[in-house]
Motif scaffolding. Structure first.
Motif, PDB file in Angstrom:
ATOM      1  N   ASP A 118       5.591   0.696 -11.803  1.00  0.00           N
ATOM      2  CA  ASP A 118       4.995  -0.208 -10.811  1.00  0.00           C
ATOM      3  C   ASP A 118       3.509  -0.414 -11.116  1.00  0.00           C
ATOM      4  O   ASP A 118       2.818   0.505 -11.549  1.00  0.00           O
ATOM      5  CB  ASP A 118       5.150   0.421  -9.418  1.00  0.00           C
ATOM      6  CG  ASP A 118       4.491  -0.419  -8.350  1.00  0.00           C
ATOM      7  OD1 ASP A 118       5.012  -1.500  -8.034  1.00  0.00           O
ATOM      8  OD2 ASP A 118       3.405  -0.025  -7.881  1.00  0.00           O
ATOM      9  N   GLY A 119       3.034  -1.634 -10.901  1.00  0.00           N
ATOM     10  CA  GLY A 119       1.623  -1.926 -11.148  1.00  0.00           C
ATOM     11  C   GLY A 119       1.358  -2.251 -12.610  1.00  0.00           C
ATOM     12  O   GLY A 119       0.243  -2.121 -13.106  1.00  0.00           O
ATOM     13  N   ASN A 210      -4.785  -7.076  -0.313  1.00  0.00           N
ATOM     14  CA  ASN A 210      -5.358  -8.098  -1.187  1.00  0.00           C
ATOM     15  C   ASN A 210      -5.919  -9.231  -0.323  1.00  0.00           C
ATOM     16  O   ASN A 210      -5.193 -10.158   0.060  1.00  0.00           O
ATOM     17  CB  ASN A 210      -4.294  -8.651  -2.140  1.00  0.00           C
ATOM     18  CG  ASN A 210      -4.886  -9.683  -3.104  1.00  0.00           C
ATOM     19  OD1 ASN A 210      -5.987 -10.185  -2.865  1.00  0.00           O
ATOM     20  ND2 ASN A 210      -4.166  -9.983  -4.166  1.00  0.00           N
ATOM     21  N   TYR A 243      -8.606  -1.358  -2.908  1.00  0.00           N
ATOM     22  CA  TYR A 243      -7.354  -1.974  -3.342  1.00  0.00           C
ATOM     23  C   TYR A 243      -7.303  -2.005  -4.856  1.00  0.00           C
ATOM     24  O   TYR A 243      -8.118  -2.645  -5.502  1.00  0.00           O
ATOM     25  CB  TYR A 243      -7.234  -3.398  -2.788  1.00  0.00           C
ATOM     26  CG  TYR A 243      -5.877  -4.026  -2.979  1.00  0.00           C
ATOM     27  CD1 TYR A 243      -5.680  -5.064  -3.887  1.00  0.00           C
ATOM     28  CD2 TYR A 243      -4.773  -3.571  -2.255  1.00  0.00           C
ATOM     29  CE1 TYR A 243      -4.430  -5.640  -4.068  1.00  0.00           C
ATOM     30  CE2 TYR A 243      -3.514  -4.153  -2.422  1.00  0.00           C
ATOM     31  CZ  TYR A 243      -3.357  -5.180  -3.321  1.00  0.00           C
ATOM     32  OH  TYR A 243      -2.117  -5.753  -3.478  1.00  0.00           O
ATOM     33  N   GLY A 245      -4.357  -2.605  -6.677  1.00  0.00           N
ATOM     34  CA  GLY A 245      -3.365  -3.515  -7.246  1.00  0.00           C
ATOM     35  C   GLY A 245      -2.220  -2.742  -7.873  1.00  0.00           C
ATOM     36  O   GLY A 245      -1.418  -3.292  -8.612  1.00  0.00           O
ATOM     37  N   SER A 246      -2.150  -1.460  -7.562  1.00  0.00           N
ATOM     38  CA  SER A 246      -1.056  -0.598  -7.997  1.00  0.00           C
ATOM     39  C   SER A 246      -0.687   0.248  -6.789  1.00  0.00           C
ATOM     40  O   SER A 246      -1.426   1.165  -6.418  1.00  0.00           O
ATOM     41  CB  SER A 246      -1.547   0.271  -9.164  1.00  0.00           C
ATOM     42  OG  SER A 246      -0.514   1.051  -9.677  1.00  0.00           O
ATOM     43  N   ALA A 247       0.451  -0.077  -6.174  1.00  0.00           N
ATOM     44  CA  ALA A 247       0.770   0.539  -4.872  1.00  0.00           C
ATOM     45  C   ALA A 247       0.809   2.063  -4.948  1.00  0.00           C
ATOM     46  O   ALA A 247       0.319   2.748  -4.047  1.00  0.00           O
ATOM     47  CB  ALA A 247       2.106   0.006  -4.355  1.00  0.00           C
ATOM     48  N   TYR A 261      -2.234   1.089   3.763  1.00  0.00           N
ATOM     49  CA  TYR A 261      -1.919   0.079   2.742  1.00  0.00           C
ATOM     50  C   TYR A 261      -1.074  -0.999   3.419  1.00  0.00           C
ATOM     51  O   TYR A 261      -0.116  -0.687   4.127  1.00  0.00           O
ATOM     52  CB  TYR A 261      -1.123   0.724   1.599  1.00  0.00           C
ATOM     53  CG  TYR A 261      -0.566  -0.255   0.575  1.00  0.00           C
ATOM     54  CD1 TYR A 261       0.617  -0.952   0.814  1.00  0.00           C
ATOM     55  CD2 TYR A 261      -1.233  -0.504  -0.620  1.00  0.00           C
ATOM     56  CE1 TYR A 261       1.125  -1.870  -0.113  1.00  0.00           C
ATOM     57  CE2 TYR A 261      -0.727  -1.400  -1.553  1.00  0.00           C
ATOM     58  CZ  TYR A 261       0.453  -2.077  -1.286  1.00  0.00           C
ATOM     59  OH  TYR A 261       0.955  -2.980  -2.218  1.00  0.00           O
ATOM     60  N   TYR A 263       0.882  -4.723   2.610  1.00  0.00           N
ATOM     61  CA  TYR A 263       1.243  -5.937   1.875  1.00  0.00           C
ATOM     62  C   TYR A 263       2.077  -6.801   2.824  1.00  0.00           C
ATOM     63  O   TYR A 263       3.287  -6.603   2.950  1.00  0.00           O
ATOM     64  CB  TYR A 263       1.985  -5.673   0.561  1.00  0.00           C
ATOM     65  CG  TYR A 263       1.741  -6.803  -0.417  1.00  0.00           C
ATOM     66  CD1 TYR A 263       2.266  -8.092  -0.170  1.00  0.00           C
ATOM     67  CD2 TYR A 263       0.921  -6.640  -1.510  1.00  0.00           C
ATOM     68  CE1 TYR A 263       1.979  -9.154  -1.012  1.00  0.00           C
ATOM     69  CE2 TYR A 263       0.638  -7.702  -2.374  1.00  0.00           C
ATOM     70  CZ  TYR A 263       1.156  -8.955  -2.097  1.00  0.00           C
ATOM     71  OH  TYR A 263       0.862 -10.009  -2.930  1.00  0.00           O
ATOM     72  N   LYS A 273       5.947  -8.846  -0.595  1.00  0.00           N
ATOM     73  CA  LYS A 273       6.113  -8.767  -2.065  1.00  0.00           C
ATOM     74  C   LYS A 273       6.867  -7.509  -2.483  1.00  0.00           C
ATOM     75  O   LYS A 273       7.681  -7.556  -3.405  1.00  0.00           O
ATOM     76  CB  LYS A 273       4.753  -8.790  -2.754  1.00  0.00           C
ATOM     77  CG  LYS A 273       4.870  -8.682  -4.271  1.00  0.00           C
ATOM     78  CD  LYS A 273       3.540  -8.672  -4.964  1.00  0.00           C
ATOM     79  CE  LYS A 273       3.718  -8.599  -6.491  1.00  0.00           C
ATOM     80  NZ  LYS A 273       2.431  -8.482  -7.209  1.00  0.00           N
ATOM     81  N   LEU A 274       6.601  -6.398  -1.831  1.00  0.00           N
ATOM     82  CA  LEU A 274       7.196  -5.132  -2.256  1.00  0.00           C
ATOM     83  C   LEU A 274       8.687  -5.094  -1.928  1.00  0.00           C
ATOM     84  O   LEU A 274       9.135  -5.692  -0.932  1.00  0.00           O
ATOM     85  CB  LEU A 274       6.467  -3.948  -1.626  1.00  0.00           C
ATOM     86  CG  LEU A 274       5.274  -3.423  -2.451  1.00  0.00           C
ATOM     87  CD1 LEU A 274       4.201  -4.469  -2.612  1.00  0.00           C
ATOM     88  CD2 LEU A 274       4.701  -2.156  -1.862  1.00  0.00           C
ATOM     89  N   ARG A 275       9.479  -4.403  -2.766  1.00  0.00           N
ATOM     90  CA  ARG A 275      10.920  -4.340  -2.586  1.00  0.00           C
ATOM     91  C   ARG A 275      11.273  -3.156  -1.716  1.00  0.00           C
ATOM     92  O   ARG A 275      10.709  -2.080  -1.812  1.00  0.00           O
ATOM     93  CB  ARG A 275      11.603  -4.209  -3.943  1.00  0.00           C
ATOM     94  CG  ARG A 275      11.422  -5.413  -4.862  1.00  0.00           C
ATOM     95  CD  ARG A 275      10.053  -5.437  -5.460  1.00  0.00           C
ATOM     96  NE  ARG A 275       9.918  -6.328  -6.596  1.00  0.00           N
ATOM     97  CZ  ARG A 275       8.766  -6.422  -7.247  1.00  0.00           C
ATOM     98  NH1 ARG A 275       7.742  -5.688  -6.885  1.00  0.00           N
ATOM     99  NH2 ARG A 275       8.656  -7.237  -8.267  1.00  0.00           N
ATOM    100  N   GLU A 279      10.874   0.613  -3.699  1.00  0.00           N
ATOM    101  CA  GLU A 279       9.430   0.802  -3.493  1.00  0.00           C
ATOM    102  C   GLU A 279       9.166   1.280  -2.061  1.00  0.00           C
ATOM    103  O   GLU A 279       8.720   2.399  -1.840  1.00  0.00           O
ATOM    104  CB  GLU A 279       8.668  -0.501  -3.788  1.00  0.00           C
ATOM    105  CG  GLU A 279       8.635  -0.860  -5.267  1.00  0.00           C
ATOM    106  CD  GLU A 279       7.915  -2.179  -5.547  1.00  0.00           C
ATOM    107  OE1 GLU A 279       7.966  -3.096  -4.707  1.00  0.00           O
ATOM    108  OE2 GLU A 279       7.299  -2.290  -6.621  1.00  0.00           O
TER     109      GLU A 279
HETATM  110  P1  P6P Z   1      -1.084  -8.491  -5.730  1.00  0.00           P
HETATM  111  C1  P6P Z   1       2.395  -4.394  -8.375  1.00  0.00           C
HETATM  112  O1  P6P Z   1       2.929  -5.588  -8.931  1.00  0.00           O
HETATM  113  C2  P6P Z   1       2.713  -4.416  -6.886  1.00  0.00           C
HETATM  114  O2  P6P Z   1       4.097  -4.461  -6.706  1.00  0.00           O
HETATM  115  C3  P6P Z   1       2.097  -3.223  -6.198  1.00  0.00           C
HETATM  116  O3  P6P Z   1       2.082  -2.086  -6.991  1.00  0.00           O
HETATM  117  C4  P6P Z   1       0.694  -3.701  -5.868  1.00  0.00           C
HETATM  118  O4  P6P Z   1       0.132  -3.050  -4.743  1.00  0.00           O
HETATM  119  C5  P6P Z   1       0.925  -5.192  -5.585  1.00  0.00           C
HETATM  120  O5  P6P Z   1       2.111  -5.572  -6.289  1.00  0.00           O
HETATM  121  C6  P6P Z   1      -0.226  -6.035  -6.094  1.00  0.00           C
HETATM  122  O6  P6P Z   1       0.092  -7.384  -5.765  1.00  0.00           O
HETATM  123  O7  P6P Z   1      -0.406  -9.726  -5.209  1.00  0.00           O
HETATM  124  O8  P6P Z   1      -2.144  -7.984  -4.781  1.00  0.00           O
HETATM  125  O9  P6P Z   1      -1.591  -8.599  -7.151  1.00  0.00           O
END
Ligand code: P6P
Length: 338
Positions: A118-119, A210, A243, A245-247, A261, A263, A273-275, A279
């Motif tokens: 992930d990320g 984000n 933030y 960008g890697s959950a 956190y 999203y 966005k997250l599954r 995830e």
């Molecule tokens: P964005 C990585 O693709 C992910 O699934 C998560 O790990 C991360 O927090 C998020 O998407 C980042 O997405 O849209 O902020 O770039």
């Protein structure tokens, strides 16, 4: 060495917490640890080996696939297939489930859902990435795994964990009796217990989201962000925005220091966005076991009934008081998505 407790020693020791355990889950966690060490090795030399850069393909999510994603996916599938304790795998990198139909595995008790790396967009810029895994007891009786084996509520998870490949590589997991963290000591090739009985603070001073998507956030999220940014000494606001960008990296930091956190739904991700399966549910299991909370803004992540393998969900997770406040704003200003 006497003070060091390895992952293997810990797993065996804790196996006694499950009176009817015959060692299958222990061996499954061992198999995951083996794959994690192999992925660690490649992630840590990614800058040197010709493994950087795009494969030029896209995964089922329509995201460009980098070579390390493919490598990590292959390593976890191989380790789980050989180990004999898993009868099927669901992976972010694979559109359909991967039944493991070998004589040793086809009647195994467990299935594994995973995000192997992930990320991955951070790989080329040397920022932490992670693996997320979730383990369920199969619901089908025998033979290769079926979709029903995976589409279970998060409350049915037997175990869940993540590996963070960062300044050090850590494996953090739960079997429903607390959360424990292990740091890889490359000199002995072992994950060693470094963070026993992890508990996340009920409050924190950082929020992870984000903000580039602000204009498309639900009103409840916009109001919560403004709440985080207000001056208020009593509640130690304004909070810091963190933030990566890697959950896995954001969640791991918030788990230790406290934080939230989020999203939420956005224009490009109207369902989040997250599954859910590989995830949000495993991360939610860990966070709840550490004393935190995880919702979709309205209901517990672990209560959501999965309908499809790659189903997405909004994700609000971390310190319990922060998640409660954010969800209060969602209830007051944003209607629950039906
Ligand atoms: P964005 C990585 O693709 C992910 O699934 C998560 O790990 C991360 O927090 C998020 O998407 C980042 O997405 O849209 O902020 O770039």
């Amino acid at each position: 060495m006497s003070k060091v407790k390895t992952l293997g020693q810990f797993i065996i020791e804790k196996q006694n917490d499950f009176p009817y355990a015959k060692g299958e889950l222990s061996r499954l966690l061992r198999d995951i640890g083996i794959a994690a060490k192999i992925v660690h090795r490649e992630v840590n030399k990614a800058g040197l080996a010709d493994i950087l850069g795009e494969v030029g393909e896209t995964n089922v999510q329509g995201e460009s696939v980098k070579k390390l994603d493919v490598f990590a996916n292959e390593q976890f599938i191989a380790a789980l297939s050989v180990g004999g304790e898993c009868c099927g795998i669901a992976s972010e990198e694979n559109e359909d489930i991967i039944p493991i139909d070998t004589p040793q595995s086809r009647n195994a008790k467990y299935v594994v859902a995973m995000d192997p790396l992930d990320g991955s967009s951070n790989i080329d810029v040397n920022v932490s990435v992670g693996t997320i895994f979730s383990i369920y007891r199969r619901v089908s009786l025998t033979g290769p795994a079926t979709h029903e084996d995976f589409q279970q509520r998060g409350t049915e998870q037997v175990a869940a964990g993540y590996i963070i490949y960062g300044s050090s590589t850590m494996l953090v997991y739960t079997t429903g009796k607390g959360v424990n963290g292990f740091t890889l000591d490359p000199s002995i090739g072992e994950f060693c217990l470094s963070h026993p009985n992890m508990k996340t603070p009920s409050n924190g001073k950082s929020y992870s989201i984000n903000e580039g998507n602000y204009v498309h956030f639900p009103d409840g999220v916009k109001k919560y962000i403004k709440y985080c940014q207000e001056e208020d000494k009593a509640t130690k606001r304004p909070y810091s925005s963190r933030y990566i960008g890697s959950a896995v990296a954001d969640i791991h930091r918030n788990l230790i220091t406290g934080g939230i956190y989020i999203y939420p739904t956005t224009a490009s991700s109207p369902k989040g966005k997250l599954r859910l399966l590989y995830e949000c549910s495993p991360l939610a299991f860990i966070i709840e076991q550490a004393g935190g909370k995880a919702t979709d803004g309205f209901q517990r992540i672990l209560e959501i009934e999965p309908k499809t393998l790659h189903q997405r969900t909004p994700f609000f997770a971390g310190s319990s008081e922060m998640v409660d406040t954010a969800c209060d704003y969602m209830k007051r200003y944003s209607a629950a998505q039906v």
